[in-house]
Design a protein around this motif. Sequence first.
Motif, PDB file in Angstrom:
ATOM      1  N   CYS A 127      -5.102 -50.860 -33.007  1.00 19.75           N
ATOM      2  CA  CYS A 127      -5.776 -49.573 -33.067  1.00 19.75           C
ATOM      3  C   CYS A 127      -7.132 -49.683 -32.375  1.00 19.75           C
ATOM      4  N   ILE A 128      -7.347 -48.841 -31.390  1.00 12.87           N
ATOM      5  CA  ILE A 128      -8.660 -48.785 -30.739  1.00 12.87           C
ATOM      6  C   ILE A 128      -9.530 -47.834 -31.541  1.00 12.87           C
ATOM      7  N   VAL A 129     -10.672 -48.330 -31.988  1.00 12.87           N
ATOM      8  CA  VAL A 129     -11.614 -47.475 -32.712  1.00 12.87           C
ATOM      9  C   VAL A 129     -12.809 -47.230 -31.796  1.00 12.87           C
ATOM     10  N   SER A 130     -13.137 -45.953 -31.625  1.00  7.95           N
ATOM     11  CA  SER A 130     -14.223 -45.640 -30.712  1.00  7.95           C
ATOM     12  C   SER A 130     -14.878 -44.335 -31.131  1.00  7.95           C
ATOM     13  N   ASP A 131     -16.077 -44.054 -30.593  1.00  9.57           N
ATOM     14  CA  ASP A 131     -16.703 -42.790 -30.955  1.00  9.57           C
ATOM     15  C   ASP A 131     -16.475 -41.742 -29.865  1.00  9.57           C
ATOM     16  N   SER A 132     -16.913 -40.512 -30.161  1.00  9.82           N
ATOM     17  CA  SER A 132     -16.591 -39.377 -29.292  1.00  9.82           C
ATOM     18  C   SER A 132     -17.272 -39.450 -27.924  1.00  9.82           C
ATOM     19  N   THR A 133     -18.286 -40.305 -27.793  1.00  9.00           N
ATOM     20  CA  THR A 133     -18.927 -40.457 -26.481  1.00  9.00           C
ATOM     21  C   THR A 133     -18.241 -41.548 -25.666  1.00  9.00           C
ATOM     22  N   VAL A 134     -17.926 -42.640 -26.322  1.00  9.03           N
ATOM     23  CA  VAL A 134     -17.386 -43.801 -25.605  1.00  9.03           C
ATOM     24  C   VAL A 134     -15.888 -43.645 -25.306  1.00  9.03           C
ATOM     25  N   ALA A 135     -15.157 -43.046 -26.243  1.00  9.29           N
ATOM     26  CA  ALA A 135     -13.703 -42.928 -26.055  1.00  9.29           C
ATOM     27  C   ALA A 135     -13.330 -42.258 -24.724  1.00  9.29           C
ATOM     28  N   PRO A 136     -13.923 -41.096 -24.386  1.00  6.11           N
ATOM     29  CA  PRO A 136     -13.540 -40.472 -23.116  1.00  6.11           C
ATOM     30  C   PRO A 136     -13.888 -41.321 -21.900  1.00  6.11           C
ATOM     31  N   LEU A 137     -14.894 -42.191 -22.041  1.00  5.43           N
ATOM     32  CA  LEU A 137     -15.324 -43.001 -20.895  1.00  5.43           C
ATOM     33  C   LEU A 137     -14.417 -44.209 -20.668  1.00  5.43           C
ATOM     34  N   TYR A 138     -14.043 -44.893 -21.754  1.00  4.15           N
ATOM     35  CA  TYR A 138     -13.403 -46.197 -21.568  1.00  4.15           C
ATOM     36  C   TYR A 138     -12.096 -46.441 -22.325  1.00  4.15           C
ATOM     37  N   ALA A 139     -11.725 -45.567 -23.250  1.00  7.40           N
ATOM     38  CA  ALA A 139     -10.565 -45.885 -24.102  1.00  7.40           C
ATOM     39  C   ALA A 139      -9.271 -45.993 -23.290  1.00  7.40           C
ATOM     40  N   LEU A 159      -4.136 -55.504 -35.209  1.00  8.47           N
ATOM     41  CA  LEU A 159      -5.483 -55.801 -34.722  1.00  8.47           C
ATOM     42  C   LEU A 159      -6.262 -54.503 -34.563  1.00  8.47           C
ATOM     43  N   VAL A 160      -7.511 -54.539 -35.004  1.00  4.71           N
ATOM     44  CA  VAL A 160      -8.420 -53.415 -34.762  1.00  4.71           C
ATOM     45  C   VAL A 160      -9.306 -53.790 -33.572  1.00  4.71           C
ATOM     46  N   VAL A 161      -9.443 -52.864 -32.644  1.00  7.93           N
ATOM     47  CA  VAL A 161     -10.250 -53.101 -31.449  1.00  7.93           C
ATOM     48  C   VAL A 161     -11.447 -52.155 -31.479  1.00  7.93           C
ATOM     49  N   ALA A 162     -12.623 -52.708 -31.694  1.00 10.00           N
ATOM     50  CA  ALA A 162     -13.836 -51.881 -31.770  1.00 10.00           C
ATOM     51  C   ALA A 162     -14.401 -51.694 -30.372  1.00 10.00           C
ATOM     52  N   LEU A 163     -14.360 -50.479 -29.883  1.00 12.57           N
ATOM     53  CA  LEU A 163     -14.837 -50.188 -28.531  1.00 12.57           C
ATOM     54  C   LEU A 163     -16.036 -49.246 -28.618  1.00 12.57           C
ATOM     55  N   GLY A 164     -17.226 -49.784 -28.455  1.00 11.27           N
ATOM     56  CA  GLY A 164     -18.408 -48.927 -28.529  1.00 11.27           C
ATOM     57  C   GLY A 164     -19.664 -49.699 -28.897  1.00 11.27           C
ATOM     58  N   GLY A 165     -20.629 -48.973 -29.413  1.00 10.05           N
ATOM     59  CA  GLY A 165     -21.904 -49.583 -29.792  1.00 10.05           C
ATOM     60  C   GLY A 165     -21.847 -50.202 -31.173  1.00 10.05           C
ATOM     61  N   GLY A 166     -23.012 -50.455 -31.720  1.00  9.13           N
ATOM     62  CA  GLY A 166     -23.109 -51.110 -33.022  1.00  9.13           C
ATOM     63  C   GLY A 166     -22.515 -50.291 -34.153  1.00  9.13           C
ATOM     64  N   VAL A 167     -22.601 -48.983 -34.045  1.00  6.28           N
ATOM     65  CA  VAL A 167     -22.026 -48.141 -35.096  1.00  6.28           C
ATOM     66  C   VAL A 167     -20.518 -48.368 -35.159  1.00  6.28           C
ATOM     67  N   THR A 168     -19.885 -48.333 -33.997  1.00 11.53           N
ATOM     68  CA  THR A 168     -18.435 -48.544 -33.943  1.00 11.53           C
ATOM     69  C   THR A 168     -18.071 -49.954 -34.409  1.00 11.53           C
ATOM     70  N   GLY A 169     -18.823 -50.946 -33.957  1.00 10.24           N
ATOM     71  CA  GLY A 169     -18.539 -52.331 -34.331  1.00 10.24           C
ATOM     72  C   GLY A 169     -18.674 -52.555 -35.832  1.00 10.24           C
ATOM     73  N   ASP A 170     -19.759 -52.044 -36.403  1.00  6.75           N
ATOM     74  CA  ASP A 170     -19.999 -52.232 -37.842  1.00  6.75           C
ATOM     75  C   ASP A 170     -18.923 -51.548 -38.679  1.00  6.75           C
ATOM     76  N   ILE A 215      -7.739 -57.675 -41.957  1.00 13.94           N
ATOM     77  CA  ILE A 215      -6.924 -57.960 -40.771  1.00 13.94           C
ATOM     78  C   ILE A 215      -7.893 -58.319 -39.634  1.00 13.94           C
ATOM     79  N   ASP A 216      -7.342 -58.856 -38.564  1.00 12.65           N
ATOM     80  CA  ASP A 216      -8.189 -59.292 -37.449  1.00 12.65           C
ATOM     81  C   ASP A 216      -8.798 -58.107 -36.707  1.00 12.65           C
ATOM     82  N   PHE A 217      -9.937 -58.359 -36.118  1.00  7.73           N
ATOM     83  CA  PHE A 217     -10.495 -57.347 -35.210  1.00  7.73           C
ATOM     84  C   PHE A 217     -11.197 -58.026 -34.053  1.00  7.73           C
ATOM     85  N   ILE A 218     -11.292 -57.301 -32.956  1.00  5.67           N
ATOM     86  CA  ILE A 218     -12.063 -57.801 -31.817  1.00  5.67           C
ATOM     87  C   ILE A 218     -13.106 -56.754 -31.446  1.00  5.67           C
TER      88      ILE A 218
END
Length: 323
Positions: free
Chosen positions: A2-14, A62-73, A86-89
């Motif tokens: 699962c890619i987890v991202s915020d509304s700014t980063v998702a459109p750019l890179y997801a 696997l959880v994939v955190a794509l974004g800044g510190g908010v997304t990572g945390d 579960i694992d995350f990157i």
Amino acid sequence: MCIVSDSTVAPLYADQVKAELLKVTDHVCQFTFPAGEAYKNLDTVQDLFQCLIENGLDRKSLVVALGGGVTGDLSGFGAAAYLRGIDFIQIPTTLLAQVDSSVGGKTGVDFRQFKNMVGAFHQPRLVYMNMATLQSLPKREFGCGMGEILKTGLICDEEFFRFVCKNQSEISKLDLSMLSRMIRRCCEIKAGVVERDPKEQGERALLNLGHTVGHAVEKMKNFQLLHGQCVGVGLIAAAYLSMQRGLLTEEEYEEIRKGCHSYNLPLSVDSLNAGDVLAATKKDKKMEAGHIKFILMDGIGKSFIDKTVTDEELLQAIREILV
Ligand code: NAD
Ligand code: MG
């Protein structure tokens, strides 16, 4: 996955990340939440759990955190709790996340008005950073990362601090070789500190240099200033206090101010009362038996923990950063 991202980063890179992941797996789902610290909370974590359950993620997912510190945390905490872990990157896309929040294994969310109050230590299996993502990052956000980077040099590496100040122009132009040297060294330093003291029994507290006053200012300003900007003024306050104790020369103090200024960090803040800021420092989590664990500098690159800072000293330092 699962890619987890915020509304700014998702459109750019997801989509790009998804395309890469689909080379190694059949199922990639995506969870997108509204950008901003205000969404780093348990409600968003619940929505994340819902998404993970609906998409059938299991213990091997696997959880994939794509974004800044908010997304990572937030993602890291979700991954730590989902099915008991579960694992995350991490794929950090802000400078701050690349040099700071993606390193060290602290994850968590804000609870009501309390910042980072609920969380877990959960190490990512991998941190992958593509520095090209910094090209879309707003300047102010870039400056925030620089606040933490200058801090890292001031803690334990004089040469690194001077390297970052000296190469300000290339770094600000996002020169890739300079950026990669800087980011690598900063991660090395933080990882070293964290490895020696993962649960903040001692040395890890050094990473809070500039944060006692920084957090207080952040709170008193109602979060109008970004964290890294508050850390910048916090560094100046800590440097001033150190100078008053004869630990830093006036030249070193000026060098630190100049370093912050060159990366567009504020040197002072307006419309605050020194007494209020002092009172706010007392509410910091970094208290031990009623004493603030304050981080002082004994020269550039040599910080240490001190529990003897008096209110009067702190007030003077706070006045120095108020206009
Ligand atoms: P953030 O994740 O909110 O990102 C800042 C803004 O930049 C957001 O609006 C985001 O959508 C946007 N953004 C991210 N990458 C972008 C890109 N490449 N291009 C354009 N826009 C982009 O905030 P942050 O500054 O990265 O991190 C702050 C958070 O990190 C705080 O919640 C703080 O508590 C946490 N933190 C955690 C640790 C730790 O050890 N876990 C350490 C430091 C900070
Ligand atoms: Mg910080």
